[in-house]
Design an enzyme around this catalytic site. Structure first.
Site, PDB file in Angstrom:
ATOM      1  N   PRO A  34       0.833  -1.206   0.000  1.00 29.79           N
ATOM      2  CG  PRO A  34      -0.710  -1.533   1.697  1.00 29.79           C
ATOM      3  CD  PRO A  34       0.592  -2.028   1.173  1.00 29.79           C
ATOM      4  CG  HIS A  35       2.679   2.720  -3.090  1.00 32.07           C
ATOM      5  ND1 HIS A  35       2.336   1.424  -3.429  1.00 32.07           N
ATOM      6  CD2 HIS A  35       2.910   3.372  -4.255  1.00 32.07           C
ATOM      7  CE1 HIS A  35       2.365   1.301  -4.743  1.00 32.07           C
ATOM      8  NE2 HIS A  35       2.699   2.459  -5.266  1.00 32.07           N
TER       9      HIS A  35
END
Length: 122
Positions: A34-35
């Site tokens: 996740p980014h």
């Protein structure tokens, strides 16, 4: 000393991207990163790795995830030119993923990472 790498805005940006685009950040079987864009809420470069005892599933995707990589890059140059190549070096090898999944301590995970040539794609 605690280093402030991100703030709540980065976390909220990840959630907004997930809502808009789905779990685009699943990068391999069992692995998600996740980014979000580095323009919001990122103050420095940061990396974290979390292993889960129980697999999770992101809405709209049936792939089980039990390794989460947190990535925050202060610039797109670092993101694309340094961080992603090093992450690919580790997680392109299914044996490394399995070793990390089965690790019983952070030292075991660190040893897997240390065994990889992180300069392979730099």
């Amino acid at each position: 000393m605690i280093k402030k790498v991100i703030d709540e805005n980065y976390y909220l940006s990840i959630l907004e991207s997930l809502k808009n685009y789905g779990p685009y950040f699943i990068i391999a079987d069992h692995v998600a990163m996740p980014h979000a864009q580095n323009e919001v809420g990122v103050f420095d470069n940061g990396f974290s790795l979390i292993t889960l005892e129980k697999e999770i599933y992101f809405e709209g995707d049936n792939r089980p995830i039990d390794i989460l990589i947190g990535l925050a890059s202060a610039s797109s140059d670092i993101h694309v030119g340094v961080a992603l190549p090093q992450i690919v070096s580790i997680f392109e090898n299914e044996e490394n993923i399995e070793k990390i999944r089965k690790a019983k301590s952070k030292e075991e995970v660190i040893n897997v990472i240390k065994s990889v040539d992180l300069k392979k794609y730099l």
